[in-house]
Design a protein around this motif. Structure first.
Motif, short mmCIF file in Angstrom:
data_model
loop_
_atom_site.label_atom_id
_atom_site.label_comp_id
_atom_site.label_asym_id
_atom_site.label_seq_id
_atom_site.Cartn_x
_atom_site.Cartn_y
_atom_site.Cartn_z
N GLU A 92 49.70 3.55 -40.99
CA GLU A 92 47.84 3.48 -41.03
C GLU A 92 46.58 2.15 -41.60
OE1 GLU A 92 49.95 6.76 -41.63
OE2 GLU A 92 49.79 5.61 -43.02
N GLU A 93 47.39 1.53 -42.39
CA GLU A 93 46.31 0.10 -42.42
C GLU A 93 46.60 -1.19 -41.34
OE1 GLU A 93 45.49 0.40 -47.13
OE2 GLU A 93 47.34 -0.46 -46.30
N LEU A 94 48.08 -0.85 -40.75
CA LEU A 94 48.33 -1.88 -39.96
C LEU A 94 47.67 -0.96 -38.52
CD1 LEU A 94 50.07 -4.20 -39.23
CD2 LEU A 94 51.95 -2.52 -38.60
N ALA A 95 48.12 -0.76 -37.93
CA ALA A 95 47.12 -0.32 -37.30
C ALA A 95 45.79 -0.10 -36.87
CB ALA A 95 47.44 1.87 -36.71
N ALA A 96 44.89 -0.19 -38.07
CA ALA A 96 43.70 -0.33 -37.95
C ALA A 96 43.17 -1.65 -37.93
CB ALA A 96 43.13 0.60 -39.62
N ARG A 97 44.00 -2.38 -38.32
CA ARG A 97 43.98 -3.93 -38.32
C ARG A 97 44.19 -4.34 -37.42
NH1 ARG A 97 43.77 -8.48 -42.08
NH2 ARG A 97 44.55 -7.79 -44.27
N PHE A 98 44.43 -3.67 -35.58
CA PHE A 98 45.00 -4.17 -34.98
C PHE A 98 44.11 -2.82 -34.19
CE2 PHE A 98 48.03 -6.76 -37.33
CZ PHE A 98 47.31 -7.93 -37.04
N GLU A 99 43.15 -2.04 -34.51
CA GLU A 99 42.18 -1.34 -33.31
C GLU A 99 43.24 -0.94 -32.64
OE1 GLU A 99 39.36 -4.22 -32.21
OE2 GLU A 99 38.85 -4.15 -34.13
N GLY A 100 43.94 0.04 -32.65
CA GLY A 100 44.86 0.55 -31.33
C GLY A 100 45.88 0.20 -31.42
N GLN A 101 46.51 -1.42 -31.51
CA GLN A 101 47.11 -1.99 -30.33
C GLN A 101 48.59 -2.26 -30.92
OE1 GLN A 101 45.64 -5.65 -28.17
NE2 GLN A 101 43.62 -5.72 -29.06
N ALA A 136 41.60 -10.72 -36.45
CA ALA A 136 40.47 -11.43 -35.88
C ALA A 136 40.49 -12.11 -34.88
CB ALA A 136 40.45 -13.06 -37.03
N LEU A 137 41.51 -12.84 -34.31
CA LEU A 137 41.93 -12.90 -33.10
C LEU A 137 41.58 -12.08 -32.46
CD1 LEU A 137 44.56 -15.72 -33.13
CD2 LEU A 137 42.24 -16.17 -32.46
N VAL A 138 42.47 -10.67 -32.46
CA VAL A 138 42.03 -9.59 -31.90
C VAL A 138 40.38 -8.62 -31.78
CG1 VAL A 138 42.98 -6.90 -31.63
CG2 VAL A 138 44.36 -8.53 -32.35
N ARG A 139 40.33 -8.91 -33.11
CA ARG A 139 38.41 -9.04 -32.81
C ARG A 139 37.40 -8.76 -31.98
NH1 ARG A 139 39.71 -8.64 -38.88
NH2 ARG A 139 38.81 -10.23 -39.18
N GLU A 140 38.31 -10.13 -32.05
CA GLU A 140 37.82 -11.30 -30.78
C GLU A 140 37.55 -10.83 -29.66
OE1 GLU A 140 34.82 -13.71 -31.25
OE2 GLU A 140 35.41 -13.59 -33.65
N GLY A 141 38.41 -10.10 -29.10
CA GLY A 141 38.77 -9.43 -28.13
C GLY A 141 40.37 -9.89 -27.09
N ILE A 142 41.37 -10.50 -28.27
CA ILE A 142 42.53 -10.95 -27.50
C ILE A 142 43.73 -10.56 -27.86
CG2 ILE A 142 43.75 -13.13 -27.44
CD1 ILE A 142 41.67 -15.28 -28.43
#
Length: 212
Positions: A92-101, A136-142
């Motif tokens: 669950e923590e891994l999934a939360a880190r990457f916003e469902g990706q 961090a890159l995923v949060r930036e939209g990548i």
């Protein structure tokens, strides 16, 4: 078993074969009833993704054994001990880190790169720095898939740089010097990357000015 096979998009015969090869853990049994759960389905989808990426059933079986016995996938893949700090996460923590990706394909790519391992019921990421940068890159939209693809390219260049540094050191000293002089190699790479980014930013600025 029929329901699991249908959800995974495979035949019951294939599912039985996977069970015989111990690619999936046994079901939970209550009397004569065998219960499969979401973990079994996720494993089957991961197997499918690994097969699509060219992995053999023998290699997948070794990976499955590692997952089921809490071995570190980094050990399985022959990764040497690292100075990087590993990070323990729940799924669950891994999934939360990457916003469902954290899809089956992305999980397979991360396993393929050796980024992820297991320790009992926990997931182990091989490097806190890589985990923080990737999220961090995923949060930036990548998209995570593109971050992992870039990681694979960086790995190729990093391996080439490490080989060049090792050859340089070993031409002039014993193998023990590789560990002692490792910080120097890291500093050179970080400085050159910083300078390369400066040049790239300067190029972008020049191009924008010329377009005006």
């Amino acid at each position: 078993m029929e329901e699991l096979a249908r959800l995974a998009g495979i035949t019951v015969r294939t599912l039985r074969f996977y069970r015989e090869r111990k690619l999936i853990p046994p079901p939970r049994r209550e009397g004569r009833i065998a219960w499969y759960d979401d973990d079994h389905l996720a494993r089957l989808r991961t197997i499918a993704a690994l097969l699509e990426r060219g992995h053999t059933l023998t290699g997948i079986a070794e990976l499955a054994e590692a997952l089921d016995h809490g071995r570190d996938v980094a050990d399985l893949l022959g990764v040497e001990p690292t100075e990087e700090e590993p990070v323990r996460l729940t799924p669950e923590e891994l999934a939360a880190r990457f916003e469902g990706q954290v899809t089956t394909e992305n999980l397979a790519a991360a396993l393929d790169l050796g980024y992820l391992g297991t320790d009992g019921g926990e997931i182990v990421h091989i490097s806190r720095r890589l985990l923080d940068v990737s999220s961090a890159l995923v949060r930036e939209g990548i998209p995570l898939a593109e971050v992992l693809e870039a990681g694979a390219h960086v790995r190729e260049h990093a391996d080439a740089l490490a080989e060049m540094f090792a050859e340089l050191v070993l031409r002039h000293g014993p193998e023990e010097d590789l560990h002692r002089l490792r910080p120097l190699a890291r500093s050179v790479v970080e400085a050159e990357l910083s300078l390369a980014l400066d040049r790239r930013l300067g190029q972008s600025t020049t191009e924008r000015k010329s377009e005006r």
